[in-house]
Design a protein around this motif. Structure first.
Motif, PDB file in Angstrom:
ATOM      1  N   VAL A   1       0.885  -1.217   0.083  1.00  0.00           N
ATOM      2  CA  VAL A   1       0.002  -0.029  -0.045  1.00  0.00           C
ATOM      3  C   VAL A   1       0.897   1.303  -0.018  1.00  0.00           C
ATOM      4  O   VAL A   1       0.643   2.071  -0.679  1.00  0.00           O
ATOM      5  N   ARG A   2       1.971   1.348   0.959  1.00  0.00           N
ATOM      6  CA  ARG A   2       2.618   2.412   1.017  1.00  0.00           C
ATOM      7  C   ARG A   2       3.568   2.695  -0.482  1.00  0.00           C
ATOM      8  O   ARG A   2       3.635   4.022  -0.878  1.00  0.00           O
ATOM      9  N   GLN A   3       3.960   1.759  -1.020  1.00  0.00           N
ATOM     10  CA  GLN A   3       4.647   1.701  -2.196  1.00  0.00           C
ATOM     11  C   GLN A   3       3.723   2.211  -3.286  1.00  0.00           C
ATOM     12  O   GLN A   3       4.121   3.038  -4.288  1.00  0.00           O
ATOM     13  N   TYR A   4       2.571   1.717  -3.371  1.00  0.00           N
ATOM     14  CA  TYR A   4       1.600   2.104  -4.409  1.00  0.00           C
ATOM     15  C   TYR A   4       1.329   3.811  -4.529  1.00  0.00           C
ATOM     16  O   TYR A   4       1.200   4.221  -5.563  1.00  0.00           O
ATOM     17  N   SER A   5       1.352   4.219  -2.925  1.00  0.00           N
ATOM     18  CA  SER A   5       1.038   5.686  -3.004  1.00  0.00           C
ATOM     19  C   SER A   5       2.350   6.546  -3.901  1.00  0.00           C
ATOM     20  O   SER A   5       2.117   7.226  -4.554  1.00  0.00           O
ATOM     21  N   GLU A   6       3.353   5.884  -3.757  1.00  0.00           N
ATOM     22  CA  GLU A   6       4.528   6.497  -4.342  1.00  0.00           C
ATOM     23  C   GLU A   6       4.747   6.258  -5.793  1.00  0.00           C
ATOM     24  O   GLU A   6       5.116   7.066  -6.676  1.00  0.00           O
ATOM     25  N   HIS A   7       4.159   5.135  -6.100  1.00  0.00           N
ATOM     26  CA  HIS A   7       3.989   4.814  -7.715  1.00  0.00           C
ATOM     27  C   HIS A   7       3.277   5.779  -8.215  1.00  0.00           C
ATOM     28  O   HIS A   7       3.332   6.302  -9.456  1.00  0.00           O
ATOM     29  N   LEU A   8       1.937   6.154  -7.683  1.00  0.00           N
ATOM     30  CA  LEU A   8       1.254   7.021  -8.074  1.00  0.00           C
ATOM     31  C   LEU A   8       1.493   8.601  -8.501  1.00  0.00           C
ATOM     32  O   LEU A   8       1.038   9.226  -9.319  1.00  0.00           O
ATOM     33  N   VAL A   9       2.689   9.022  -7.760  1.00  0.00           N
ATOM     34  CA  VAL A   9       3.344  10.382  -8.015  1.00  0.00           C
ATOM     35  C   VAL A   9       4.568  10.170  -8.554  1.00  0.00           C
ATOM     36  O   VAL A   9       5.198  11.262  -8.957  1.00  0.00           O
ATOM     37  N   HIS A  10       5.218   9.098  -9.143  1.00  0.00           N
ATOM     38  CA  HIS A  10       6.360   9.214  -9.555  1.00  0.00           C
ATOM     39  C   HIS A  10       6.543  10.118 -10.994  1.00  0.00           C
ATOM     40  O   HIS A  10       7.793  10.361 -11.321  1.00  0.00           O
ATOM     41  N   CYS A  11       5.522   9.997 -11.897  1.00  0.00           N
ATOM     42  CA  CYS A  11       5.627  10.775 -12.851  1.00  0.00           C
ATOM     43  C   CYS A  11       5.031  12.177 -12.837  1.00  0.00           C
ATOM     44  O   CYS A  11       5.172  12.999 -13.751  1.00  0.00           O
ATOM     45  N   LEU A  12       4.918  12.730 -11.701  1.00  0.00           N
ATOM     46  CA  LEU A  12       4.655  14.212 -11.355  1.00  0.00           C
ATOM     47  C   LEU A  12       5.959  15.013 -11.089  1.00  0.00           C
ATOM     48  O   LEU A  12       6.703  14.383 -10.192  1.00  0.00           O
ATOM     49  N   SER A  13       5.796  16.144 -11.381  1.00  0.00           N
ATOM     50  CA  SER A  13       6.666  17.088 -11.050  1.00  0.00           C
ATOM     51  C   SER A  13       6.303  17.669  -9.444  1.00  0.00           C
ATOM     52  O   SER A  13       5.338  17.477  -9.016  1.00  0.00           O
ATOM     53  N   PRO A  14       7.411  18.337  -8.844  1.00  0.00           N
ATOM     54  CA  PRO A  14       7.385  18.708  -7.496  1.00  0.00           C
ATOM     55  C   PRO A  14       6.221  20.089  -7.712  1.00  0.00           C
ATOM     56  O   PRO A  14       5.575  20.097  -6.556  1.00  0.00           O
ATOM     57  N   GLU A  15       6.132  20.733  -8.797  1.00  0.00           N
ATOM     58  CA  GLU A  15       5.146  21.793  -8.861  1.00  0.00           C
ATOM     59  C   GLU A  15       3.677  21.111  -8.951  1.00  0.00           C
ATOM     60  O   GLU A  15       2.857  21.623  -8.642  1.00  0.00           O
ATOM     61  N   ASP A  16       3.566  19.947  -9.675  1.00  0.00           N
ATOM     62  CA  ASP A  16       2.187  19.267  -9.699  1.00  0.00           C
ATOM     63  C   ASP A  16       1.874  18.968  -8.331  1.00  0.00           C
ATOM     64  O   ASP A  16       0.495  19.090  -8.041  1.00  0.00           O
ATOM     65  N   CYS A  17       2.820  18.708  -7.392  1.00  0.00           N
ATOM     66  CA  CYS A  17       2.446  18.050  -6.349  1.00  0.00           C
ATOM     67  C   CYS A  17       2.161  19.093  -5.226  1.00  0.00           C
ATOM     68  O   CYS A  17       1.674  18.841  -4.147  1.00  0.00           O
ATOM     69  N   ALA A  18       2.270  20.234  -5.488  1.00  0.00           N
ATOM     70  CA  ALA A  18       2.027  21.467  -4.418  1.00  0.00           C
ATOM     71  C   ALA A  18       0.946  22.146  -5.048  1.00  0.00           C
ATOM     72  O   ALA A  18       0.287  23.206  -4.243  1.00  0.00           O
ATOM     73  N   LEU A  19       0.041  21.893  -5.838  1.00  0.00           N
ATOM     74  CA  LEU A  19      -1.276  22.438  -6.659  1.00  0.00           C
ATOM     75  C   LEU A  19      -2.330  22.182  -5.453  1.00  0.00           C
ATOM     76  O   LEU A  19      -2.526  21.218  -5.038  1.00  0.00           O
ATOM     77  N   GLN A  20      -3.081  23.265  -5.420  1.00  0.00           N
ATOM     78  CA  GLN A  20      -4.504  23.313  -4.559  1.00  0.00           C
ATOM     79  C   GLN A  20      -5.285  24.245  -5.145  1.00  0.00           C
ATOM     80  O   GLN A  20      -5.287  25.691  -4.749  1.00  0.00           O
ATOM     81  N   ALA A  21      -6.189  23.889  -6.058  1.00  0.00           N
ATOM     82  CA  ALA A  21      -6.946  24.904  -6.647  1.00  0.00           C
ATOM     83  C   ALA A  21      -8.298  25.167  -6.040  1.00  0.00           C
ATOM     84  O   ALA A  21      -8.988  26.307  -6.451  1.00  0.00           O
ATOM     85  N   ALA A  22      -8.601  24.707  -4.836  1.00  0.00           N
ATOM     86  CA  ALA A  22      -9.937  25.056  -4.175  1.00  0.00           C
ATOM     87  C   ALA A  22      -9.567  24.422  -2.714  1.00  0.00           C
ATOM     88  O   ALA A  22      -8.753  23.659  -2.291  1.00  0.00           O
ATOM     89  N   PRO A  23     -10.356  25.135  -1.736  1.00  0.00           N
ATOM     90  CA  PRO A  23     -10.233  24.586  -0.306  1.00  0.00           C
ATOM     91  C   PRO A  23     -10.608  23.135  -0.055  1.00  0.00           C
ATOM     92  O   PRO A  23      -9.964  22.473   0.684  1.00  0.00           O
ATOM     93  N   PHE A  24     -11.399  22.534  -1.071  1.00  0.00           N
ATOM     94  CA  PHE A  24     -11.914  21.380  -0.710  1.00  0.00           C
ATOM     95  C   PHE A  24     -10.955  20.223  -1.295  1.00  0.00           C
ATOM     96  O   PHE A  24     -11.222  18.995  -1.189  1.00  0.00           O
ATOM     97  N   VAL A  25      -9.907  20.613  -2.131  1.00  0.00           N
ATOM     98  CA  VAL A  25      -8.943  19.400  -2.344  1.00  0.00           C
ATOM     99  C   VAL A  25      -7.661  19.988  -1.749  1.00  0.00           C
ATOM    100  O   VAL A  25      -7.517  20.986  -1.187  1.00  0.00           O
ATOM    101  N   SER A  26      -6.731  18.764  -1.608  1.00  0.00           N
ATOM    102  CA  SER A  26      -5.248  19.007  -1.246  1.00  0.00           C
ATOM    103  C   SER A  26      -4.243  18.696  -2.260  1.00  0.00           C
ATOM    104  O   SER A  26      -4.461  17.954  -3.127  1.00  0.00           O
TER     105      SER A  26
END
Length: 410
Positions: A24-49
């Motif tokens: 389970v823990r590895q799958y979380s990191e698998h989901l994000v390995h294709c993203l940039s740090p900029e992608d991972c910092a986005l929050q377009a509305a209060p109801f998302v993170s």
């Protein structure tokens, strides 16, 4: 919550739990390995993170409720993380304001990954000596992380959608299978039924206790509502007919200027739909998704039907998936979460667990609606027919869809 672990927590059970923890823990990191740090910092509305916050918060859960709570000698990785990555657990302490999570440029994405690695090393060692109660809490933490894996993708999709470039996610997720469409409704006889979870397999506390409920005979649509069906609702002026809408829904529609599903885009007179694979021509044969409860209710009214209750949905799923007679219901636990007409309330006899983890579900049993099933972003093995998802009636960023119901006399 319940797990299959007995009071002695034998070595085989611990080994299986350790393997599951790593997966389970590895799958979380698998989901994000294709993203940039900029992608991972986005929050377009209060109801998302931000993606980065999801990775840190799920780690905070294990550190806070297991390592810190159970080991007096354990030193937190960073004392400030207890504040930064607490979501809503008032029993643990204060939380950094949810709408401002995008301001957390520090810790960096790399530092969050280091935090995860540190806690994982500690947890693997901790698991060797964990007792039954602690193992149950680990299982809860893993299911909590699976929830966040789905939320991470839905939040990322909403964040990306704000970009006129309509970015593609980059990871080849399993594409939704072609929608199986069966015309008409399946009939289910009324009577006294048991719903809710019972047994030794894991469940969230809100799925219990198992209890009896009486249902009149009802019918459930064999298929999910398609984009083509929903487009007909739009073209018939469904968003302009106040009589189809609940009062709150009509006020929401006008305040937000809603005229179509969240990710539909009209360009040069043609409809397109945004997905994590980018902007594509609207597939009329696919199930309509990212629909609020208000929209689902109005569509059902327009068709002359209604939404199912959660008990009707669960009974139909029991008979469809496990009953002696084959039914024609398709996609009960994939494609889209399905709105019900049931308010999210405690089952008869429900008792909130003691301690901070009692805040997990019980305190949200107000002003939200129940959804059943699962969607194509739900981690494999996480769905079950007793699962009670819940969102506010205006929420469209989750992958929600529509299945219709009607009374037998109709």
């Amino acid at each position: 919550m319940t797990t299959a672990l007995d009071a002695n927590v034998d070595a085989h059970s611990k080994l299986n739990l350790e393997k599951r923890y790593e997966q389970v823990r590895q799958y979380s990191e698998h989901l994000v390995h294709c993203l940039s740090p900029e992608d991972c910092a986005l929050q377009a509305a209060p109801f998302v993170s931000p993606v980065k916050w999801h990775l840190a918060h799920t780690t905070w859960f294990f550190e806070t409720f297991l390592l810190i709570a159970s080991q007096s000698a354990y030193q937190p990785y960073n004392e400030q993380y207890q504040y930064l990555f607490n979501s809503y657990y008032n029993g643990v302490g204060e939380q950094f304001a949810r709408p401002k999570r995008h301001l957390l440029s520090r810790p960096s994405f790399k530092e969050v990954i280091k935090y995860r690695q540190h806690v994982d090393q500690q947890m693997i060692h901790f698991l060797q000596h964990a007792n039954n109660e602690q193992c149950q809490l680990i299982e809860l933490g893993l299911n909590h992380e699976q929830q966040h894996q789905e939320l991470l993708l839905m939040d990322l999709k909403f964040n990306f959608f704000q970009n006129p470039l309509y970015p593609q996610y980059g990871l080849a997720l399993d594409a939704p299978s072609q929608l199986i469409h069966h015309e008409g409704f399946e009939e289910f006889s009324g009577g006294l039924f048991e719903i809710g979870h019972h047994g030794q397999s894991f469940c969230f506390d809100n799925e219990t206790p198992k209890h009896q409920t009486y249902l009149n005979s009802f019918q459930l649509s064999r298929s999910l509502v398609t984009n083509a069906e929903y487009l007909a609702f739009i073209e018939d002026g469904g968003y302009q007919q106040s009589m189809l809408w609940l009062s709150d829904g009509w006020a929401w529609l006008n305040a937000e200027a809603v005229q179509h599903p969240l990710y539909w885009v009209k360009q040069s007179g043609e409809w397109y739909e945004y997905s994590l694979q980018g902007l594509k021509p609207l597939n009329l044969k696919q199930a309509v998704s990212h629909i609020s409860f208000y929209e689902a209710h109005a569509f059902a009214q327009w068709k002359g039907f209604r939404l199912p209750s959660e008990a009707e949905w669960e009974v139909a799923a029991q008979q469809s998936l496990y009953g002696p007679h084959q039914t024609s219901l398709s996609h009960m636990i994939d494609h889209n979460w399905q709105w019900t007409q049931s308010a999210y309330q405690p089952y008869p006899g429900f008792k909130t667990p003691k301690g901070a983890v009692g805040e997990y579900n019980g305190k949200f049993m107000c002003n939200q609606m129940v959804l059943k099933g699962g969607c194509d972003l739900t981690p494999k093995g996480h769905s079950r027919i007793t699962y009670r998802n819940f969102f506010y009636p205006q929420d469209r960023w989750p992958k929600n869809g529509i299945r219709l119901a009607k009374d037998v006399s109709e």
